[in-house]
Design a protein around this motif. Structure first.
Motif, PDB file in Angstrom:
ATOM      1  N   ARG A  58       0.816  -1.215   0.000  1.00  0.00           N
ATOM      2  CA  ARG A  58       0.000   0.000   0.000  1.00  0.00           C
ATOM      3  C   ARG A  58       0.850   1.265   0.000  1.00  0.00           C
ATOM      4  O   ARG A  58       0.404   2.304  -0.485  1.00  0.00           O
ATOM      5  CB  ARG A  58      -0.928   0.021   1.230  1.00  0.00           C
ATOM      6  N   ALA A  59       2.050   1.219   0.570  1.00  0.00           N
ATOM      7  CA  ALA A  59       2.907   2.413   0.612  1.00  0.00           C
ATOM      8  C   ALA A  59       4.359   1.982   0.719  1.00  0.00           C
ATOM      9  O   ALA A  59       4.681   0.941   1.296  1.00  0.00           O
ATOM     10  CB  ALA A  59       2.531   3.308   1.780  1.00  0.00           C
ATOM     11  N   ARG A  60       5.227   2.811   0.132  1.00  0.00           N
ATOM     12  CA  ARG A  60       6.669   2.562   0.163  1.00  0.00           C
ATOM     13  C   ARG A  60       7.346   3.841   0.632  1.00  0.00           C
ATOM     14  O   ARG A  60       7.115   4.917   0.093  1.00  0.00           O
ATOM     15  CB  ARG A  60       7.157   2.186  -1.240  1.00  0.00           C
ATOM     16  N   ILE A  61       8.182   3.750   1.682  1.00  0.00           N
ATOM     17  CA  ILE A  61       8.823   4.921   2.276  1.00  0.00           C
ATOM     18  C   ILE A  61      10.335   4.744   2.221  1.00  0.00           C
ATOM     19  O   ILE A  61      10.869   3.739   2.709  1.00  0.00           O
ATOM     20  CB  ILE A  61       8.370   5.118   3.746  1.00  0.00           C
ATOM     21  N   GLY A  62      11.007   5.712   1.628  1.00  0.00           N
ATOM     22  CA  GLY A  62      12.462   5.684   1.581  1.00  0.00           C
ATOM     23  C   GLY A  62      13.066   6.556   2.669  1.00  0.00           C
ATOM     24  O   GLY A  62      12.395   7.419   3.241  1.00  0.00           O
ATOM     25  N   PHE A  63      14.345   6.342   2.956  1.00  0.00           N
ATOM     26  CA  PHE A  63      15.047   7.085   3.995  1.00  0.00           C
ATOM     27  C   PHE A  63      16.229   7.819   3.394  1.00  0.00           C
ATOM     28  O   PHE A  63      17.105   7.198   2.775  1.00  0.00           O
ATOM     29  CB  PHE A  63      15.539   6.134   5.095  1.00  0.00           C
ATOM     30  N   ALA A  64      16.261   9.137   3.582  1.00  0.00           N
ATOM     31  CA  ALA A  64      17.366   9.931   3.043  1.00  0.00           C
ATOM     32  C   ALA A  64      18.699   9.512   3.650  1.00  0.00           C
ATOM     33  O   ALA A  64      19.734   9.537   3.000  1.00  0.00           O
ATOM     34  CB  ALA A  64      17.100  11.420   3.308  1.00  0.00           C
ATOM     35  N   GLY A  65      18.667   9.101   4.917  1.00  0.00           N
ATOM     36  CA  GLY A  65      19.911   8.735   5.583  1.00  0.00           C
ATOM     37  C   GLY A  65      20.318   7.295   5.379  1.00  0.00           C
ATOM     38  O   GLY A  65      21.402   6.892   5.802  1.00  0.00           O
ATOM     39  N   ASP A  66      19.453   6.473   4.773  1.00  0.00           N
ATOM     40  CA  ASP A  66      19.782   5.062   4.565  1.00  0.00           C
ATOM     41  C   ASP A  66      19.108   4.579   3.281  1.00  0.00           C
ATOM     42  O   ASP A  66      18.043   3.957   3.303  1.00  0.00           O
ATOM     43  CB  ASP A  66      19.310   4.222   5.755  1.00  0.00           C
ATOM     44  N   PRO A  67      19.728   4.860   2.124  1.00  0.00           N
ATOM     45  CA  PRO A  67      19.114   4.481   0.844  1.00  0.00           C
ATOM     46  C   PRO A  67      19.077   2.979   0.601  1.00  0.00           C
ATOM     47  O   PRO A  67      18.484   2.531  -0.384  1.00  0.00           O
ATOM     48  CB  PRO A  67      19.992   5.185  -0.189  1.00  0.00           C
ATOM     49  N   GLU A  68      19.700   2.197   1.487  1.00  0.00           N
ATOM     50  CA  GLU A  68      19.737   0.755   1.299  1.00  0.00           C
ATOM     51  C   GLU A  68      18.490   0.069   1.834  1.00  0.00           C
ATOM     52  O   GLU A  68      18.330  -1.150   1.679  1.00  0.00           O
ATOM     53  CB  GLU A  68      20.971   0.158   2.001  1.00  0.00           C
ATOM     54  N   LEU A  69      17.588   0.824   2.468  1.00  0.00           N
ATOM     55  CA  LEU A  69      16.393   0.221   3.044  1.00  0.00           C
ATOM     56  C   LEU A  69      15.152   1.015   2.667  1.00  0.00           C
ATOM     57  O   LEU A  69      15.213   2.235   2.491  1.00  0.00           O
ATOM     58  CB  LEU A  69      16.492   0.147   4.574  1.00  0.00           C
ATOM     59  N   GLN A  70      14.040   0.321   2.559  1.00  0.00           N
ATOM     60  CA  GLN A  70      12.726   0.942   2.418  1.00  0.00           C
ATOM     61  C   GLN A  70      11.786   0.349   3.466  1.00  0.00           C
ATOM     62  O   GLN A  70      11.885  -0.839   3.797  1.00  0.00           O
ATOM     63  CB  GLN A  70      12.133   0.681   1.034  1.00  0.00           C
ATOM     64  N   LEU A  71      10.898   1.191   3.969  1.00  0.00           N
ATOM     65  CA  LEU A  71       9.836   0.725   4.851  1.00  0.00           C
ATOM     66  C   LEU A  71       8.591   0.540   3.992  1.00  0.00           C
ATOM     67  O   LEU A  71       8.154   1.483   3.328  1.00  0.00           O
ATOM     68  CB  LEU A  71       9.573   1.735   5.964  1.00  0.00           C
ATOM     69  N   ARG A  72       8.046  -0.647   3.985  1.00  0.00           N
ATOM     70  CA  ARG A  72       6.896  -0.940   3.138  1.00  0.00           C
ATOM     71  C   ARG A  72       5.690  -1.312   4.004  1.00  0.00           C
ATOM     72  O   ARG A  72       5.797  -2.160   4.897  1.00  0.00           O
ATOM     73  CB  ARG A  72       7.230  -2.064   2.161  1.00  0.00           C
ATOM     74  N   PHE A  73       4.586  -0.655   3.721  1.00  0.00           N
ATOM     75  CA  PHE A  73       3.345  -0.925   4.439  1.00  0.00           C
ATOM     76  C   PHE A  73       2.493  -1.848   3.585  1.00  0.00           C
ATOM     77  O   PHE A  73       2.112  -1.509   2.467  1.00  0.00           O
ATOM     78  CB  PHE A  73       2.594   0.374   4.730  1.00  0.00           C
ATOM     79  N   VAL A  74       2.233  -3.029   4.123  1.00  0.00           N
ATOM     80  CA  VAL A  74       1.484  -4.067   3.424  1.00  0.00           C
ATOM     81  C   VAL A  74       0.213  -4.342   4.219  1.00  0.00           C
ATOM     82  O   VAL A  74       0.260  -4.489   5.442  1.00  0.00           O
ATOM     83  CB  VAL A  74       2.325  -5.362   3.302  1.00  0.00           C
ATOM     84  N   ASP A  75      -0.914  -4.388   3.533  1.00  0.00           N
ATOM     85  CA  ASP A  75      -2.172  -4.633   4.238  1.00  0.00           C
ATOM     86  C   ASP A  75      -3.115  -5.409   3.337  1.00  0.00           C
ATOM     87  O   ASP A  75      -3.607  -4.891   2.335  1.00  0.00           O
ATOM     88  CB  ASP A  75      -2.811  -3.303   4.667  1.00  0.00           C
ATOM     89  N   GLN A  76      -3.377  -6.638   3.702  1.00  0.00           N
ATOM     90  CA  GLN A  76      -4.209  -7.521   2.891  1.00  0.00           C
ATOM     91  C   GLN A  76      -5.669  -7.087   2.905  1.00  0.00           C
ATOM     92  O   GLN A  76      -6.329  -7.021   1.869  1.00  0.00           O
ATOM     93  CB  GLN A  76      -4.077  -8.955   3.413  1.00  0.00           C
ATOM     94  N   ARG A  77      -6.197  -6.762   4.082  1.00  0.00           N
ATOM     95  CA  ARG A  77      -7.634  -6.471   4.206  1.00  0.00           C
ATOM     96  C   ARG A  77      -7.950  -4.984   4.143  1.00  0.00           C
ATOM     97  O   ARG A  77      -9.097  -4.589   4.142  1.00  0.00           O
ATOM     98  CB  ARG A  77      -8.161  -7.045   5.521  1.00  0.00           C
ATOM     99  N   MET A  78      -6.940  -4.151   4.175  1.00  0.00           N
ATOM    100  CA  MET A  78      -7.100  -2.695   4.097  1.00  0.00           C
ATOM    101  C   MET A  78      -7.913  -2.134   5.275  1.00  0.00           C
ATOM    102  O   MET A  78      -8.671  -1.185   5.133  1.00  0.00           O
ATOM    103  CB  MET A  78      -7.730  -2.285   2.759  1.00  0.00           C
ATOM    104  N   PHE A  79      -7.732  -2.732   6.450  1.00  0.00           N
ATOM    105  CA  PHE A  79      -8.321  -2.174   7.664  1.00  0.00           C
ATOM    106  C   PHE A  79      -7.381  -1.158   8.303  1.00  0.00           C
ATOM    107  O   PHE A  79      -7.797  -0.361   9.143  1.00  0.00           O
ATOM    108  CB  PHE A  79      -8.632  -3.276   8.688  1.00  0.00           C
ATOM    109  N   GLY A  80      -6.104  -1.221   7.963  1.00  0.00           N
ATOM    110  CA  GLY A  80      -5.117  -0.313   8.540  1.00  0.00           C
ATOM    111  C   GLY A  80      -4.952   0.932   7.692  1.00  0.00           C
ATOM    112  O   GLY A  80      -5.693   1.163   6.729  1.00  0.00           O
ATOM    113  N   GLY A  81      -3.958   1.758   8.049  1.00  0.00           N
ATOM    114  CA  GLY A  81      -3.727   2.959   7.268  1.00  0.00           C
ATOM    115  C   GLY A  81      -2.548   3.760   7.768  1.00  0.00           C
ATOM    116  O   GLY A  81      -2.043   3.542   8.875  1.00  0.00           O
TER     117      GLY A  81
END
Length: 237
Positions: A36-59
């Motif tokens: 659902r969303a992909r977040i990058g980090f300016a201080g650590d380009p080697e990692l991304q935080l990814r928000f995954v939600d099967q039922r879409m109850f979260g946000g």
């Protein structure tokens, strides 16, 4: 709820819902299903935080923050330190150092309800779900329907200590993962389910007294207890 303070003074607020996940992946990794969303980090380009939600109850949402860095409060509905506005109605959790335990005990005893209902009331105490409520009640030999206004201060103090113990044990073991939806940011499952004393063990032997663990309907869910060492109050019988 989870939130990350931002340099702007706002916060990135996340609610996982029933099936949401926050996962750390390298940028080149294939997108997981239900991303659902992909977040990058300016201080650590080697990692991304990814928000995954099967039922879409979260946000996810960027929200304003109330309070100050040195502000402390114990109850729900009060201004507290750097608290996102949408969650000001949520109480502090058992491991929060700013939790006002005497005030919480007074609030619990003022309610006319069963003790498990009080534990699950997020305006009294946050973070306690069905599994950990049953485990903490087993630890102090309390039936889930015991009336809150009939429990003494020392008994409730012992119960809150048991909740903290269960939390710390579960955190140390990565939580309780019954399926692939419940994993840490690296995708690893927790194994606290192997240590559960009563939850999910209906028909099995109590680890403490040798009685039988029973499952009972509770608020459209289930409550698990030992029939011998967590006896029902007389009015429930």
């Amino acid at each position: 709820y989870l939130w990350c303070p931002l340099d702007s003074g706002a916060a990135l607020l996340c609610h996982l819902g029933m099936s949401g996940q926050l996962l750390l992946h390298p940028p080149e990794a294939a997108d997981p299903r239900h991303l659902r969303a992909r977040i990058g980090f300016a201080g650590d380009p080697e990692l991304q935080l990814r928000f995954v939600d099967q039922r879409m109850f979260g946000g996810l949402a960027v929200v304003p923050v109330t309070g100050t860095a040195d502000g402390l409060a114990a109850g729900a509905g009060t201004t507290s330190a750097l608290l996102p506005v949408p969650v000001t109605h949520i109480a502090r959790d058992p491991l929060d150092p700013a939790l006002d335990e005497p005030a919480l005990i007074r609030r619990i005893r003022s309610r006319r309800t069963g003790i498990k209902r009080a534990l699950l009331d997020q305006t009294l105490l946050s973070g306690v779900g069905n599994i950990y409520a049953d485990e903490a009640l087993w630890a102090v030999r309390l039936h889930h329907a015991r009336a809150t206004d009939r429990l003494s201060g020392p008994v409730l103090t012992g119960l809150l200590d048991a909740v903290r113990t269960v939390f710390r044990q579960a955190l140390a073991e990565g939580g309780t993962s019954f399926d692939g939806l419940y994993v840490d940011v690296d995708g690893r499952a927790g194994y606290f389910d192997r240590s559960l004393a009563v939850y999910g063990r209906a028909g099995q032997t109590c680890r403490r007294c040798g009685g039988v663990v029973v499952r009972e309907p509770f608020m459209n869910r289930s409550a698990f207890r030992c029939a011998r060492c967590q006896r029902a109050p007389r009015r429930v019988r």
